[in-house]
Scaffold this motif. Sequence first.
Motif, mmCIF file in Angstrom:
data_model
loop_
_atom_site.group_PDB
_atom_site.id
_atom_site.type_symbol
_atom_site.label_atom_id
_atom_site.label_comp_id
_atom_site.label_asym_id
_atom_site.label_seq_id
_atom_site.Cartn_x
_atom_site.Cartn_y
_atom_site.Cartn_z
ATOM 1 N N GLY A 68 0.809 -1.214 0.000
ATOM 2 C CA GLY A 68 0.000 0.000 0.000
ATOM 3 C C GLY A 68 0.841 1.262 0.000
ATOM 4 N N THR A 69 2.161 1.106 -0.003
ATOM 5 C CA THR A 69 3.065 2.256 -0.048
ATOM 6 C C THR A 69 4.015 2.097 -1.224
ATOM 7 O OG1 THR A 69 4.627 1.124 1.409
ATOM 8 C CG2 THR A 69 2.996 2.549 2.464
ATOM 9 N N SER A 70 4.715 3.175 -1.562
ATOM 10 C CA SER A 70 5.641 3.120 -2.694
ATOM 11 C C SER A 70 6.809 2.184 -2.414
ATOM 12 C CB SER A 70 6.156 4.524 -3.023
ATOM 13 O OG SER A 70 6.749 5.120 -1.887
ATOM 14 N N ASP A 71 7.301 2.163 -1.154
ATOM 15 C CA ASP A 71 8.383 1.233 -0.848
ATOM 16 C C ASP A 71 7.878 -0.206 -0.833
ATOM 17 O OD1 ASP A 71 6.974 2.130 1.319
ATOM 18 O OD2 ASP A 71 8.690 2.457 2.622
ATOM 19 N N GLY A 72 6.586 -0.386 -0.536
ATOM 20 C CA GLY A 72 5.996 -1.717 -0.634
ATOM 21 C C GLY A 72 5.992 -2.214 -2.065
ATOM 22 N N ARG A 73 5.678 -1.332 -2.989
ATOM 23 C CA ARG A 73 5.666 -1.720 -4.402
ATOM 24 C C ARG A 73 7.083 -1.999 -4.897
ATOM 25 N NH1 ARG A 73 1.745 2.226 -4.047
ATOM 26 N NH2 ARG A 73 3.045 3.910 -4.835
ATOM 27 N N GLU A 74 8.064 -1.244 -4.410
ATOM 28 C CA GLU A 74 9.453 -1.515 -4.774
ATOM 29 C C GLU A 74 9.879 -2.888 -4.266
ATOM 30 O OE1 GLU A 74 13.980 0.129 -3.845
ATOM 31 O OE2 GLU A 74 12.274 1.491 -3.605
ATOM 32 N N LEU A 75 9.448 -3.230 -3.066
ATOM 33 C CA LEU A 75 9.781 -4.533 -2.501
ATOM 34 C C LEU A 75 9.150 -5.657 -3.309
ATOM 35 C CD1 LEU A 75 11.055 -6.243 -0.280
ATOM 36 C CD2 LEU A 75 9.001 -5.862 1.103
ATOM 37 N N ILE A 76 7.915 -5.454 -3.753
ATOM 38 C CA ILE A 76 7.235 -6.468 -4.563
ATOM 39 C C ILE A 76 7.968 -6.679 -5.881
ATOM 40 C CG2 ILE A 76 5.099 -6.977 -5.821
ATOM 41 C CD1 ILE A 76 3.682 -5.341 -3.533
ATOM 42 N N ASP A 77 8.399 -5.587 -6.511
ATOM 43 C CA ASP A 77 9.171 -5.703 -7.760
ATOM 44 C C ASP A 77 10.440 -6.513 -7.527
ATOM 45 O OD1 ASP A 77 7.312 -4.228 -9.143
ATOM 46 O OD2 ASP A 77 8.385 -2.327 -8.956
ATOM 47 N N PHE A 78 11.083 -6.285 -6.383
ATOM 48 C CA PHE A 78 12.299 -7.027 -6.045
ATOM 49 C C PHE A 78 11.999 -8.511 -5.866
ATOM 50 C CE2 PHE A 78 14.895 -8.874 -2.632
ATOM 51 C CZ PHE A 78 16.159 -8.736 -3.164
ATOM 52 N N LEU A 79 10.919 -8.826 -5.172
ATOM 53 C CA LEU A 79 10.573 -10.227 -4.903
ATOM 54 C C LEU A 79 10.261 -10.997 -6.175
ATOM 55 C CD1 LEU A 79 8.255 -9.787 -1.781
ATOM 56 C CD2 LEU A 79 10.524 -10.832 -1.810
ATOM 57 N N GLN A 80 9.736 -10.307 -7.164
ATOM 58 C CA GLN A 80 9.302 -10.997 -8.376
ATOM 59 C C GLN A 80 10.459 -11.564 -9.207
ATOM 60 O OE1 GLN A 80 6.333 -8.003 -10.007
ATOM 61 N NE2 GLN A 80 5.195 -9.899 -10.224
ATOM 62 N N GLN A 81 11.681 -11.150 -8.922
ATOM 63 C CA GLN A 81 12.803 -11.715 -9.669
ATOM 64 C C GLN A 81 13.124 -13.126 -9.180
ATOM 65 O OE1 GLN A 81 16.817 -9.968 -8.751
ATOM 66 N NE2 GLN A 81 15.638 -8.691 -7.346
ATOM 67 N N TYR A 82 12.579 -13.498 -8.012
ATOM 68 C CA TYR A 82 12.753 -14.844 -7.488
ATOM 69 C C TYR A 82 11.442 -15.601 -7.618
ATOM 70 C CZ TYR A 82 16.656 -12.381 -5.386
ATOM 71 O OH TYR A 82 17.768 -11.608 -5.197
ATOM 72 N N LYS A 83 11.529 -16.903 -7.568
ATOM 73 C CA LYS A 83 10.325 -17.713 -7.771
ATOM 74 C C LYS A 83 9.681 -18.096 -6.447
ATOM 75 C CE LYS A 83 11.833 -19.435 -12.263
ATOM 76 N NZ LYS A 83 12.150 -20.585 -13.114
ATOM 77 N N PHE A 84 9.448 -17.080 -5.594
ATOM 78 C CA PHE A 84 8.689 -17.273 -4.387
ATOM 79 C C PHE A 84 7.200 -17.271 -4.725
ATOM 80 C CE2 PHE A 84 12.467 -14.969 -2.572
ATOM 81 C CZ PHE A 84 12.970 -16.050 -1.864
#
Length: 442
Positions: free
Chosen positions: A9-25
Amino acid sequence: MYKICVFAGTSDGRELIDFLQQYKFDITVCVATEYGKHLLNDDIKVRDGKMDIECMREFFVDQKFDTILDCTHPYAQIVTENIYMTCKNLGIEYLRINREDSQLDDCVQVNTVEDAVEYLKSTTGNILSTIGSKELHKFADCGYIDRMHVRVLPFEESLELCKKANIPSSNIIAMQGPFTYELNYALVKALDIKVILTKDSGTVGGFLEKLQVAKDANIKLVVINKPQQKTGYTLQQIKQIIENKAKVFVVALGVGALDFLTPRAKTILQNADVIIGAKRAIAEVSSIVEDKQLIAEIDTDKIVEHINATDATNKTIAVIFTGDVGFYSGAAKLRERIPNVVSICGISSPIYLAAKLNMPWEDIKLVSMHQRKNNIIANIKRYHKVFALLGGQNTVTSLCELLLSYKIEVKICVGENLSYDNEKITIGTPATLKNQQFSSLS
């Protein structure tokens, strides 16, 4: 598969999600509003809507999450407490992402919205509120509502809350951020603002822009201090923690000698349970690690078999490669086969040799002739500087003979055993070097 739930729900939250997507979690994102959902990519699994603590418990149990990442707004105290207590009661790992505190020396600081309501009674002139709409009802009977201009999200819910707070419709600014310095300054001047009311939302929340506008416009900035934060981590620290959960690291040893191993690579090797790599590489790192399972293997299929046979829930695996993982490395094949691989770069031989020659390398054409076909003549004719990795049948001698057959006169710099005590760099021409003996990997 490792399951992670992100409360965003925050801009840093969206940055974290983008980071997570490079891994297959297996990632699930929780947002409170339809607006929060709208900001995310369509390929992300999203649960939208507010949850109380009982709803959270049911959701966490049903989804069997391994880790919960709390990236909610720093002022969302109740939500954070509910997430924390639910994780604590269920034994789920809870990680809180905190924003760094801002420098508030030139600001008027208050601890709560109620304190802000009281303080603003002592001010004169128009007020620009940038605290959102949820707590505007506390200003309903403040006595200065006619000089309050409120900036809120352009949604029906926000406008309804403005109405309940008795905000005049002419004083409502319904806009979606991010807000630049220029836009903030223009609003201040257009509305003759004398006081800005804000929260300490940090750099990512646009606080610095409002602080600068207040200074330049010579007006007051009233800041509602952040509530006491749960013990947490910066966004960069969280990224590092998540990387360590990937369990499989592809680690570049660099040019050769361990003196040139990066500190990050060394830390990973010393923390790994299993290290896999070529026999020479394994022998090299054995001097800096203890009590590790060391496996000498270079065949990708067999490396994958070793990884799959290892208890990856409890053990961290490091697969090591010489040079850099991005320069003609066997790491490429492994990354295609194993999910959640984290690549750790190293100092490659082209970079090292260029430095030894006091030569910039941004204009060097990089090619490999180590068990590969490559039109080296075309590259030499086209580029001023060419770095060629030799090996197998492609030796320094064969390269010199090829250049002589095409009557190409160039300067050749040959690097052998780079970074080791017996390092040797030889400079000459095709004619002077063709009969000399060099290492097969030069």
